[in-house]
Design a protein around this motif. Structure first.
Motif, PDB file in Angstrom:
ATOM      1  N   PRO A  84       0.920  -1.484  -0.033  1.00 35.32           N
ATOM      2  CA  PRO A  84      -0.469  -0.354   0.165  1.00 35.32           C
ATOM      3  C   PRO A  84       0.556   0.647  -0.066  1.00 35.32           C
ATOM      4  CG  PRO A  84       0.250  -1.007   1.714  1.00 35.32           C
ATOM      5  CD  PRO A  84       0.985  -2.180   1.181  1.00 35.32           C
ATOM      6  N   GLU A  85       1.991   1.385   0.278  1.00 38.30           N
ATOM      7  CA  GLU A  85       3.427   2.087   0.312  1.00 38.30           C
ATOM      8  C   GLU A  85       4.513   1.739   0.543  1.00 38.30           C
ATOM      9  OE1 GLU A  85       4.890   3.632   3.329  1.00 38.30           O
ATOM     10  OE2 GLU A  85       4.566   1.714   3.978  1.00 38.30           O
ATOM     11  N   LEU A  86       6.184   2.574   0.535  1.00 39.97           N
ATOM     12  CA  LEU A  86       6.923   1.918  -0.179  1.00 39.97           C
ATOM     13  C   LEU A  86       7.776   2.289   1.775  1.00 39.97           C
ATOM     14  CD1 LEU A  86       6.158   2.623  -2.580  1.00 39.97           C
ATOM     15  CD2 LEU A  86       8.119   1.639  -3.318  1.00 39.97           C
ATOM     16  N   THR A  87       7.051   2.867   2.628  1.00 36.54           N
ATOM     17  CA  THR A  87       8.181   2.897   3.709  1.00 36.54           C
ATOM     18  C   THR A  87       8.788   1.637   4.358  1.00 36.54           C
ATOM     19  OG1 THR A  87       7.575   5.603   4.031  1.00 36.54           O
ATOM     20  CG2 THR A  87       8.510   4.427   5.920  1.00 36.54           C
ATOM     21  N   ALA A  88       8.037   0.928   4.579  1.00 39.67           N
ATOM     22  CA  ALA A  88       7.914   0.317   5.290  1.00 39.67           C
ATOM     23  C   ALA A  88       8.377  -1.113   4.304  1.00 39.67           C
ATOM     24  CB  ALA A  88       6.369  -1.109   5.520  1.00 39.67           C
ATOM     25  N   TYR A 116      -7.137  -0.521  -0.509  1.00 41.09           N
ATOM     26  CA  TYR A 116      -8.515  -1.423  -0.758  1.00 41.09           C
ATOM     27  C   TYR A 116      -9.281   0.542  -0.866  1.00 41.09           C
ATOM     28  CZ  TYR A 116     -12.656  -4.312  -1.883  1.00 41.09           C
ATOM     29  OH  TYR A 116     -14.196  -3.936  -3.068  1.00 41.09           O
ATOM     30  N   ASP A 117      -9.013   1.486  -1.455  1.00 38.78           N
ATOM     31  CA  ASP A 117      -9.784   3.122  -1.125  1.00 38.78           C
ATOM     32  C   ASP A 117     -11.234   3.169  -1.810  1.00 38.78           C
ATOM     33  OD1 ASP A 117      -8.504   4.713  -0.002  1.00 38.78           O
ATOM     34  OD2 ASP A 117      -7.275   5.544  -0.822  1.00 38.78           O
ATOM     35  N   ARG A 118     -11.720   3.590  -1.778  1.00 38.15           N
ATOM     36  CA  ARG A 118     -13.024   3.988  -2.275  1.00 38.15           C
ATOM     37  C   ARG A 118     -12.992   4.912  -3.349  1.00 38.15           C
ATOM     38  NH1 ARG A 118     -18.248   4.829  -1.380  1.00 38.15           N
ATOM     39  NH2 ARG A 118     -18.661   3.700   0.583  1.00 38.15           N
ATOM     40  N   VAL A 270      -1.614  15.246  11.605  1.00 40.26           N
ATOM     41  CA  VAL A 270      -1.876  13.862  12.348  1.00 40.26           C
ATOM     42  C   VAL A 270      -0.432  12.813  11.379  1.00 40.26           C
ATOM     43  CG1 VAL A 270      -3.545  14.331  14.013  1.00 40.26           C
ATOM     44  CG2 VAL A 270      -3.821  13.380  12.617  1.00 40.26           C
ATOM     45  N   ARG A 271      -1.973  13.194  10.263  1.00 37.23           N
ATOM     46  CA  ARG A 271      -0.746  11.586   9.331  1.00 37.23           C
ATOM     47  C   ARG A 271      -1.930  10.516   9.386  1.00 37.23           C
ATOM     48  NH1 ARG A 271       0.626  12.436   5.625  1.00 37.23           N
ATOM     49  NH2 ARG A 271       1.746  10.462   4.645  1.00 37.23           N
ATOM     50  N   GLY A 272      -1.756   9.921   8.165  1.00 40.21           N
ATOM     51  CA  GLY A 272      -3.195   8.798   8.031  1.00 40.21           C
ATOM     52  C   GLY A 272      -1.814   7.552   9.368  1.00 40.21           C
ATOM     53  N   TYR A 275       3.268   5.017  11.756  1.00 41.62           N
ATOM     54  CA  TYR A 275       4.715   5.228  12.790  1.00 41.62           C
ATOM     55  C   TYR A 275       5.475   6.213  12.200  1.00 41.62           C
ATOM     56  CZ  TYR A 275       4.819   4.968   7.450  1.00 41.62           C
ATOM     57  OH  TYR A 275       4.590   4.684   6.119  1.00 41.62           O
ATOM     58  N   TYR A 276       4.749   7.204  11.921  1.00 41.84           N
ATOM     59  CA  TYR A 276       5.728   9.364  12.624  1.00 41.84           C
ATOM     60  C   TYR A 276       5.488   9.322  13.851  1.00 41.84           C
ATOM     61  CZ  TYR A 276       4.304   9.211   7.859  1.00 41.84           C
ATOM     62  OH  TYR A 276       4.432   9.452   6.120  1.00 41.84           O
ATOM     63  N   ASN A 277       6.916   9.999  14.434  1.00 37.78           N
ATOM     64  CA  ASN A 277       7.100   9.883  15.673  1.00 37.78           C
ATOM     65  C   ASN A 277       8.039  11.509  15.880  1.00 37.78           C
ATOM     66  OD1 ASN A 277       9.889  10.225  14.458  1.00 37.78           O
ATOM     67  ND2 ASN A 277      10.922   8.308  16.072  1.00 37.78           N
ATOM     68  N   LYS A 292      -7.066  16.520  -2.295  1.00 34.41           N
ATOM     69  CA  LYS A 292      -5.594  17.407  -2.870  1.00 34.41           C
ATOM     70  C   LYS A 292      -4.411  17.324  -1.805  1.00 34.41           C
ATOM     71  CE  LYS A 292      -7.358  21.204   0.698  1.00 34.41           C
ATOM     72  NZ  LYS A 292      -7.664  21.974   1.043  1.00 34.41           N
ATOM     73  N   GLN A 293      -4.151  16.382  -1.388  1.00 35.95           N
ATOM     74  CA  GLN A 293      -3.155  16.331  -0.496  1.00 35.95           C
ATOM     75  C   GLN A 293      -1.701  15.804  -1.322  1.00 35.95           C
ATOM     76  OE1 GLN A 293      -0.976  13.713   2.470  1.00 35.95           O
ATOM     77  NE2 GLN A 293      -2.621  14.358   3.698  1.00 35.95           N
ATOM     78  N   LEU A 294      -1.348  16.472  -2.463  1.00 34.56           N
ATOM     79  CA  LEU A 294       0.669  15.303  -3.036  1.00 34.56           C
ATOM     80  C   LEU A 294       1.116  15.023  -2.171  1.00 34.56           C
ATOM     81  CD1 LEU A 294       1.006  18.649  -5.025  1.00 34.56           C
ATOM     82  CD2 LEU A 294      -0.461  17.117  -5.858  1.00 34.56           C
TER      83      LEU A 294
HETATM   84  P1  HAM Z   1       0.393   8.710   2.252  1.00 33.19           P
HETATM   85  O1  HAM Z   1       0.112  10.299   2.704  1.00 33.19           O
HETATM   86  O2  HAM Z   1      -0.314   7.697   2.760  1.00 33.19           O
HETATM   87  O3  HAM Z   1       1.953   8.126   3.101  1.00 33.19           O
HETATM   88  O4  HAM Z   1       0.403   8.795   0.284  1.00 33.19           O
HETATM   89  C1  HAM Z   1       1.622   9.848   0.463  1.00 33.19           C
HETATM   90  C2  HAM Z   1       0.279  10.369  -0.735  1.00 33.19           C
HETATM   91  O5  HAM Z   1       0.316   9.572  -2.324  1.00 33.19           O
HETATM   92  C3  HAM Z   1      -0.850  10.837  -0.644  1.00 33.19           C
HETATM   93  O6  HAM Z   1      -0.080  12.696  -0.169  1.00 33.19           O
HETATM   94  C4  HAM Z   1      -1.412  11.335  -1.940  1.00 33.19           C
HETATM   95  O7  HAM Z   1      -0.859  12.281  -2.756  1.00 33.19           O
HETATM   96  C5  HAM Z   1      -0.518   9.943  -2.154  1.00 33.19           C
HETATM   97  N1  HAM Z   1      -2.211   8.844  -2.134  1.00 33.19           N
HETATM   98  C6  HAM Z   1      -2.320   8.355  -1.518  1.00 33.19           C
HETATM   99  N2  HAM Z   1      -3.207   6.984  -1.396  1.00 33.19           N
HETATM  100  C7  HAM Z   1      -3.644   7.758  -2.550  1.00 33.19           C
HETATM  101  C8  HAM Z   1      -4.545   6.782  -3.445  1.00 33.19           C
HETATM  102  N3  HAM Z   1      -5.711   6.155  -3.218  1.00 33.19           N
HETATM  103  N4  HAM Z   1      -4.820   7.180  -4.871  1.00 33.19           N
HETATM  104  C9  HAM Z   1      -4.139   8.093  -5.074  1.00 33.19           C
HETATM  105  N5  HAM Z   1      -3.548   9.070  -4.497  1.00 33.19           N
HETATM  106  C10 HAM Z   1      -3.159   8.872  -3.254  1.00 33.19           C
HETATM  107  C11 HAM Z   1       3.021   7.301   2.979  1.00 33.19           C
HETATM  108  O8  HAM Z   1       2.015   6.316   2.004  1.00 33.19           O
HETATM  109  C12 HAM Z   1       3.903   7.354   3.603  1.00 33.19           C
HETATM  110  N6  HAM Z   1       4.532   6.332   3.049  1.00 33.19           N
HETATM  111  C13 HAM Z   1       5.367   7.982   3.156  1.00 33.19           C
HETATM  112  C14 HAM Z   1       6.421   8.736   4.079  1.00 33.19           C
HETATM  113  C15 HAM Z   1       7.577   8.022   3.395  1.00 33.19           C
HETATM  114  N7  HAM Z   1       6.855   8.907   4.524  1.00 33.19           N
HETATM  115  C16 HAM Z   1       7.744   8.783   5.361  1.00 33.19           C
HETATM  116  N8  HAM Z   1       8.698   7.971   4.152  1.00 33.19           N
END
Ligand code: HAM
Length: 428
Positions: A84-88, A116-118, A270-272, A275-277, A292-294
């Motif tokens: 779902p993301e690349l940090t882990a 699995y977003d809407r 607060v970030r979703g 793991y943030y600290n 709008k969150q980039l």
């Molecule tokens: P995140 O805020 O969950 O952070 O995702 C980063 C960005 O990915 C969001 O700001 C948004 O622009 C985009 N994004 C998230 N979900 C979706 C979606 N369903 N569709 C399109 N774009 C999306 C992270 O993922 C952390 N791993 C960031 C990080 C890296 N923190 C530390 N290192």
């Protein structure tokens, strides 16, 4: 004879997208711009698998995250998940193979993520992130550089209007403690604060027996970007003192060294992710509306949980797809490369020579396409114009006798006969 068959129509899965050649040119432009910026800050690119063992993602967030991701057992019964993301994943990679690397370690990545977003505009089930992780330092200058790089990635790509907000989860924790809130109550408030639903936060605080006066003061601090005011409110706390001092250094560097002057201090970030600290930050594109969150990021802890030796870590990820939508919404003019030459054979006898000339041009880095439909000069010229080719090269037997071809400038309509050996210089 009578045939009966059922025609099956296959649809694209919900929340995913196909990309046309034009889309891909825009995507490649953005990828190139971003990787140039990452490189300019001394970051090196890494890649990790699209799927990981499921427990990599549940380790910090708990089983609850399973509802939000794509997970499945493979044929060997292993529980896997599409990332779902690349940090882990990058932290797993670091702990497995890169702990001995000299510090700080600066890693960046592009990668498709699955949630699995809407689905809605700007929110997909498959989307791409451009992100980075900084391992081995959490000095204020490291954090200032990280935030500045996030800002420059978007600015260098061509975005005009973005807003940067910086917060701190350690300060937020102290704010919660000051109100005597239990962990459970903090958990309840966090998503409300995240969505800036401050009236609901107030009602909940009163329900949790916080005095109205204290709830009002808490909300004022949460919405204040005045460091002095926050400092005054939490003046006896040592953690807050250090964090606010670092924050002052970070913002000073942002303004003076990196020329990032537009930012807001916002303790309500607060970030979703779990793991943030410490330091956290977000960048938004106001032109995008709801999604709008980039960019989101900050300092976090995962290394020890994954069995590695303690080292400070921070990073961020940018939503690649949203950045493209923002560029389009702002009217950014993407340069779509034009085909240099479109070759047309007058008849079948000169086909081989036409293909040979095309190959000669490609070797000289001239982008070249050839009529493969034998559709005659008129229709081929129409096609060349429809694909926006710069020049059409007509290969005919009469001109070939003089080792020549006809070059037509598709913009002006001018035509001239050119020796084959001179085509390259004519076109370049
Ligand atoms: P995140 O805020 O969950 O952070 O995702 C980063 C960005 O990915 C969001 O700001 C948004 O622009 C985009 N994004 C998230 N979900 C979706 C979606 N369903 N569709 C399109 N774009 C999306 C992270 O993922 C952390 N791993 C960031 C990080 C890296 N923190 C530390 N290192």
């Amino acid at each position: 004879m009578c045939f009966s068959y059922t025609q099956i129509v296959f649809n694209i899965p919900r929340g995913t997208r196909d990309f046309t050649p034009e889309d891909m040119q825009k995507r490649r432009y953005l990828e190139k711009s971003m990787s140039d910026t990452f490189n300019s800050f001394g970051y090196g690119e890494v890649q990790t698998p699209m799927f990981e063992n499921l427990d990599l993602f549940t380790a910090k967030s708990g089983e609850g995250i399973i509802d939000e991701i794509y997970s499945f057992p493979d044929k060997g019964g292993r529980n896997l998940a599409l990332r779902p993301e690349l940090t882990a994943p990058v932290m797993r990679f670091y702990v497995e193979k890169m702990q001995m690397e000299p510090k700080p370690l600066k890693l960046f990545y592009f990668g498709n993520c699955f949630r699995y977003d809407r689905p809605q505009k700007g929110r997909y089930r498959e989307f791409m992130q451009a992100g980075c992780e900084l391992i081995g330092t959490n000095t204020p200058e490291a954090q200032a550089e990280l935030i500045a790089m996030a800002y420059k990635l978007l600015e260098n790509a061509g975005l005009k209007t973005i807003t940067l907000s910086i917060g701190n989860l350690n300060i937020l924790s102290v704010l919660f403690e000051k109100l005597g809130l239990s962990k459970e109550n903090q958990k309840y408030l966090t998503p409300l604060i995240d969505k800036s639903q401050f009236e609901d936060v107030y009602d909940a605080l009163v329900d949790f027996n916080v005095k109205p006066k204290d709830a009002t003061a808490f909300l004022e601090i949460l919405q204040s970007s005045d460091v002095e005011k926050i400092s005054e409110y939490l003046k006896d706390n040592e953690i807050v003192k250090k964090e606010l001092n670092d924050l002052k250094i970070i913002t000073g560097l942002l303004e003076n060294a990196f020329d990032v002057k537009d930012y807001e201090i916002k303790m309500s970030i607060v970030r979703g992710l779990d793991y943030y600290n410490g330091l956290v930050f977000e960048i938004e594109a106001p032109c995008l509306g709801a999604e709008k969150q980039l960019c989101g990021g900050g300092a976090y802890d995962l290394i020890e949980l994954f069995g590695g030796r303690e080292s400070p870590t921070s990073g961020f990820a940018i939503g690649f797809d949203r950045t493209l939508i923002a560029l389009e919404t702002e009217g950014y003019k993407f340069t779509i490369p034009q085909l240099d030459a479109y070759l047309i054979s007058v008849n079948e006898d000169v086909l081989e020579k036409t293909l040979e000339i095309a190959q000669m041009l490609r070797k000289q880095k001239i982008t070249t396409d050839v009529d493969l439909l034998r559709r005659g000069i008129g229709k081929s010229l129409k096609y060349a114009s429809s694909i926006n080719a710069k020049k059409a090269i007509i290969v005919g037997p009469k001109e070939l006798e003089q080792d020549s071809v006809t070059i037509k400038n598709m913009e002006t309509g001018d035509q001239e006969i050119v020796k084959i050996k001179d085509i390259v210089s004519k076109i370049k």
